[in-house]
Write a protein that holds these residues in place. Sequence first.
Motif, short mmCIF file in Angstrom:
data_model
loop_
_atom_site.label_atom_id
_atom_site.label_comp_id
_atom_site.label_asym_id
_atom_site.label_seq_id
_atom_site.Cartn_x
_atom_site.Cartn_y
_atom_site.Cartn_z
N LYS A 80 0.84 -1.36 0.12
CA LYS A 80 0.03 -0.03 -0.01
C LYS A 80 0.74 1.23 0.05
CE LYS A 80 -0.92 -0.02 5.05
NZ LYS A 80 -1.88 -0.11 5.95
N GLN A 124 -6.35 -3.09 -7.62
CA GLN A 124 -6.09 -2.85 -6.31
C GLN A 124 -7.02 -2.96 -5.43
OE1 GLN A 124 -5.64 1.61 -5.68
NE2 GLN A 124 -5.53 1.24 -3.50
N LYS A 133 -1.34 -3.47 -4.73
CA LYS A 133 -1.63 -3.55 -6.16
C LYS A 133 -1.02 -4.77 -6.69
CE LYS A 133 -1.67 1.50 -6.06
NZ LYS A 133 -1.25 1.76 -4.73
#
Length: 136
Positions: free
Chosen positions: A11, A74, A80
């Motif tokens: 993140k 995501q 991601k």
Amino acid sequence: MVILSILILNKAGGLIFQRDFNEGLKKLSSNDYLVLAGTFHGVHAITSRISPVRDSGGGLEVLESDRFRMQCFQTLTGTKFLIFAEPNQPNIDVVVKRVYELYADYVMKNPFYQIEMPIRCEAFERNLVAYIKPKQ
């Protein structure tokens, strides 16, 4: 199906996993992959803010060129998944979601894995290669 490379970013935009699947792909240094991850994270954050659709969850999801197609997924936690494939490759969104399922099954359920840290899980890599390679 020709998948060129898979990257997973935490993140904060740090690269926690990278694997190339095509021998003809130009090799990048580990530093280049870190720069790519950080740059993409920044571009994704900017595009999510300038998106005309407000509650879209936003950010850059697909980047297409004449040489490759990049698909981003995501998660709700901000992780991601980037898949680089050939430009005309259909159903990349299905592939990226399957990679996410493998991540959830083999990485997140691993009691020795520390969240946000580089992925060092043999079962994940083995199952990922088993999923991607037969389709090449």
